[in-house]
Design a protein around this motif. Sequence first.
Motif, PDB file in Angstrom:
ATOM      1  N   ARG A  47       0.849  -1.252  -0.093  1.00 24.74           N
ATOM      2  CA  ARG A  47       0.069   0.020   0.111  1.00 24.74           C
ATOM      3  C   ARG A  47       0.837   1.253   0.096  1.00 24.74           C
ATOM      4  NH1 ARG A  47      -5.322  -0.291   1.784  1.00 24.74           N
ATOM      5  NH2 ARG A  47      -6.048  -2.620   1.771  1.00 24.74           N
ATOM      6  N   LYS A  48       1.940   1.762   0.918  1.00 21.59           N
ATOM      7  CA  LYS A  48       3.012   2.731   0.792  1.00 21.59           C
ATOM      8  C   LYS A  48       3.847   2.906  -0.314  1.00 21.59           C
ATOM      9  CE  LYS A  48       6.435   4.477   3.996  1.00 21.59           C
ATOM     10  NZ  LYS A  48       6.897   3.948   4.681  1.00 21.59           N
ATOM     11  N   ARG A  49       3.961   1.168  -1.238  1.00 16.87           N
ATOM     12  CA  ARG A  49       4.997   1.583  -2.074  1.00 16.87           C
ATOM     13  C   ARG A  49       3.831   2.416  -3.567  1.00 16.87           C
ATOM     14  NH1 ARG A  49      10.141   0.029  -3.792  1.00 16.87           N
ATOM     15  NH2 ARG A  49      10.564   1.063  -4.976  1.00 16.87           N
ATOM     16  N   LEU A  50       3.087   1.913  -3.115  1.00 14.56           N
ATOM     17  CA  LEU A  50       1.555   1.843  -3.952  1.00 14.56           C
ATOM     18  C   LEU A  50       1.593   3.621  -4.078  1.00 14.56           C
ATOM     19  CD1 LEU A  50      -0.201   1.173  -6.748  1.00 14.56           C
ATOM     20  CD2 LEU A  50      -1.609   0.338  -4.972  1.00 14.56           C
ATOM     21  N   THR A  51       0.944   4.047  -2.870  1.00 13.26           N
ATOM     22  CA  THR A  51       1.434   4.893  -2.986  1.00 13.26           C
ATOM     23  C   THR A  51       2.363   6.347  -3.749  1.00 13.26           C
ATOM     24  OG1 THR A  51      -0.340   4.455  -0.666  1.00 13.26           O
ATOM     25  CG2 THR A  51       1.112   7.704  -1.134  1.00 13.26           C
ATOM     26  N   GLU A  52       3.455   5.495  -2.957  1.00 13.44           N
ATOM     27  CA  GLU A  52       4.313   6.254  -3.654  1.00 13.44           C
ATOM     28  C   GLU A  52       4.678   6.428  -5.204  1.00 13.44           C
ATOM     29  OE1 GLU A  52       8.066   4.451  -1.787  1.00 13.44           O
ATOM     30  OE2 GLU A  52       7.643   5.444   0.407  1.00 13.44           O
ATOM     31  N   GLN A  94       4.391  11.827 -15.474  1.00 13.70           N
ATOM     32  CA  GLN A  94       3.237  11.290 -16.397  1.00 13.70           C
ATOM     33  C   GLN A  94       3.494  10.493 -17.792  1.00 13.70           C
ATOM     34  OE1 GLN A  94       0.921  14.231 -17.264  1.00 13.70           O
ATOM     35  NE2 GLN A  94       1.681  15.335 -15.132  1.00 13.70           N
ATOM     36  N   GLN A  95       3.370   9.412 -16.215  1.00 10.52           N
ATOM     37  CA  GLN A  95       3.811   7.845 -16.700  1.00 10.52           C
ATOM     38  C   GLN A  95       2.378   7.716 -16.110  1.00 10.52           C
ATOM     39  OE1 GLN A  95       5.791   6.683 -18.933  1.00 10.52           O
ATOM     40  NE2 GLN A  95       6.436   8.283 -18.761  1.00 10.52           N
ATOM     41  N   PRO A  96       1.686   6.290 -17.049  1.00  7.86           N
ATOM     42  CA  PRO A  96       1.116   5.254 -16.371  1.00  7.86           C
ATOM     43  C   PRO A  96       1.366   4.590 -14.852  1.00  7.86           C
ATOM     44  CG  PRO A  96       1.986   4.696 -17.982  1.00  7.86           C
ATOM     45  CD  PRO A  96       2.321   5.341 -18.073  1.00  7.86           C
ATOM     46  N   CYS A  97       0.682   3.880 -14.165  1.00  6.06           N
ATOM     47  CA  CYS A  97       1.268   3.265 -12.672  1.00  6.06           C
ATOM     48  C   CYS A  97      -0.477   2.352 -12.936  1.00  6.06           C
ATOM     49  CB  CYS A  97       0.753   3.782 -12.099  1.00  6.06           C
ATOM     50  SG  CYS A  97       1.914   2.493 -10.326  1.00  6.06           S
ATOM     51  N   SER A  98       0.025   0.743 -13.155  1.00  7.50           N
ATOM     52  CA  SER A  98      -0.800  -0.575 -12.886  1.00  7.50           C
ATOM     53  C   SER A  98      -0.737  -0.875 -11.687  1.00  7.50           C
ATOM     54  CB  SER A  98      -0.886  -1.219 -14.357  1.00  7.50           C
ATOM     55  OG  SER A  98      -1.357  -0.630 -15.316  1.00  7.50           O
ATOM     56  N   PHE A  99      -1.525  -1.484 -11.431  1.00 11.89           N
ATOM     57  CA  PHE A  99      -2.076  -1.864  -9.738  1.00 11.89           C
ATOM     58  C   PHE A  99      -3.522  -3.624 -10.985  1.00 11.89           C
ATOM     59  CE2 PHE A  99      -1.845  -3.429  -5.558  1.00 11.89           C
ATOM     60  CZ  PHE A  99      -3.866  -4.408  -5.526  1.00 11.89           C
ATOM     61  N   ILE A 104      -6.871   0.066  -5.154  1.00  7.07           N
ATOM     62  CA  ILE A 104      -6.823  -1.505  -4.424  1.00  7.07           C
ATOM     63  C   ILE A 104      -8.507  -1.381  -3.661  1.00  7.07           C
ATOM     64  CG2 ILE A 104      -6.571  -1.391  -2.196  1.00  7.07           C
ATOM     65  CD1 ILE A 104      -4.007  -0.538  -2.135  1.00  7.07           C
ATOM     66  N   LEU A 105      -9.476  -0.501  -3.409  1.00  4.57           N
ATOM     67  CA  LEU A 105     -10.827  -1.056  -3.620  1.00  4.57           C
ATOM     68  C   LEU A 105     -11.604  -1.263  -4.718  1.00  4.57           C
ATOM     69  CD1 LEU A 105     -13.195  -0.665  -1.642  1.00  4.57           C
ATOM     70  CD2 LEU A 105     -13.945   1.829  -2.328  1.00  4.57           C
ATOM     71  N   LEU A 115     -13.608  -5.555  -8.431  1.00  7.13           N
ATOM     72  CA  LEU A 115     -13.968  -6.276  -9.712  1.00  7.13           C
ATOM     73  C   LEU A 115     -13.061  -7.420  -9.682  1.00  7.13           C
ATOM     74  CD1 LEU A 115     -14.440  -6.042 -12.714  1.00  7.13           C
ATOM     75  CD2 LEU A 115     -11.472  -5.179 -12.520  1.00  7.13           C
ATOM     76  N   LEU A 116     -12.661  -7.775  -8.639  1.00  2.46           N
ATOM     77  CA  LEU A 116     -12.452  -9.020  -8.582  1.00  2.46           C
ATOM     78  C   LEU A 116     -13.381 -10.227  -8.023  1.00  2.46           C
ATOM     79  CD1 LEU A 116      -9.415 -11.274  -8.473  1.00  2.46           C
ATOM     80  CD2 LEU A 116      -9.221 -10.561  -5.874  1.00  2.46           C
TER      81      LEU A 116
END
Length: 476
Positions: free
Chosen positions: A331-336, A345-350, A456-457, A462-463
Amino acid sequence: MAKIYFKKLFLSSKKLRTELQIAFGLIVVAILVFLGYLFPGIASFFEPKMWLHIAVLIALFIVIIGFLIILQIVEPIIKISNEAKLIADGNLEREIEMAREDEIGELGLALNQMTRRIKDNVDELQKYSKQTESINIEINRRVVILASLVEISNLIAQNAELQLILKAAADKCLEFGNMTLGVLVLKDRASGDFKIHLLTGNKSEQLMQQGIKDIPIRLGKGLLGKAILKQNVIVLDQNVPSSEEIEEFNRLFGISNAVIAPITSKGNVFGLLIAGNEIDNFICAPTEKEVFGLLAKQIAIAVNNDMLIREIEKLEVTDHLTGLFNNTFTRKRLTEEIKRASNSQQPCSFVLIALDRFDEFHKAFGHISAESILIKVASILKESISPTDKAARFGDHEFAVILPGKNKKESIKVADDIRKRIEQTFLNEEDPRRKLTCTGVITENPIDGVTADELILKSGVLLAETMHQGGNRIAH
């Protein structure tokens, strides 16, 4: 009167031997007189018949005097004997009244002195017995206290849940000082406010229904607010003068007496431990005050340990079973990564992945087999991602992958590759229940959410929908 007269006349000696000699001499004289009467030839005095009556009277008089003397000796001895029997039976209040100056008087005086000594010794023994009984009661009481404290210490040593320790400590309050109410006031970690956390005792349910937990406690305000700042054990009993704050406190909790102990550790104030009752003229013993202080210290240790454990959990970044990053770190790393992606201006996927029918597998084959599966899946994830990507164990049988710089299309390829590898790994299992597959979903910042929590929510919702539709697929 005659008895007293003869006593003064003949028994002025202080020695019993003298009295016996006098009595014996008089009896001998009476015998001689009587013998002279029977045998007149012994003395000329007894020859005339006219002396007959005089001789009889003299002999009788002498015998009476001797009898009185003997009676004065025998009666006190009998009296002393009877008194001695009563004393021997345990009646130590008896005292021999003997106004004599001879050996019998001395014997009576000696018996009286011995009786007094025995009585004093018995009184002293009774006093020691009461003291010993009091000491034994105190020892037993302290043993009970120690056992209670050891019980709480054992719970702390066993890393029991904080709520269990707090409940046990509050219940222990009711075992000492005839207390009927136990209250725990603790500092809320989120807001920093002090709130009533737990109540126990016969009035706890009634107080909770009255909404006592919602009553605010402000530092420096009211009895409780001031008690938090003082950090000393406060006793409210008969010896403490009443005040408006004390009356308000007693009214609030429905009690008349209380002990308020601060829950502190290394200068940190965590709350208050309160124990109270409604006993009239109650006085809190120093030992009871000490016990509540020790209970409060144990609660402080438990709270402090719980805080340290939570801090350690926050500091840990890897899952001990799989070696992947854990939920907190992810969670912390995703926020960063989202912040970094926004700046560049780059995408970031989870990617969020869950094993299909894993609960059934767990029930069928046990815990050890389930852990083996999780380790294998973790290995597949590590082999399927690049060094810049981050894989994590996100839940019991859920895994997550952070894909910095990849859009949804690129992420689908990575996620589907993982799905295929998992399916292929368990495809040749003979038991259908061992043929595990997985379902995954992909969310992208900022399309599906601008924060880590939003991604995450949405991934979780969706999962669940995708797995309900059949699983073994990747959704986005």
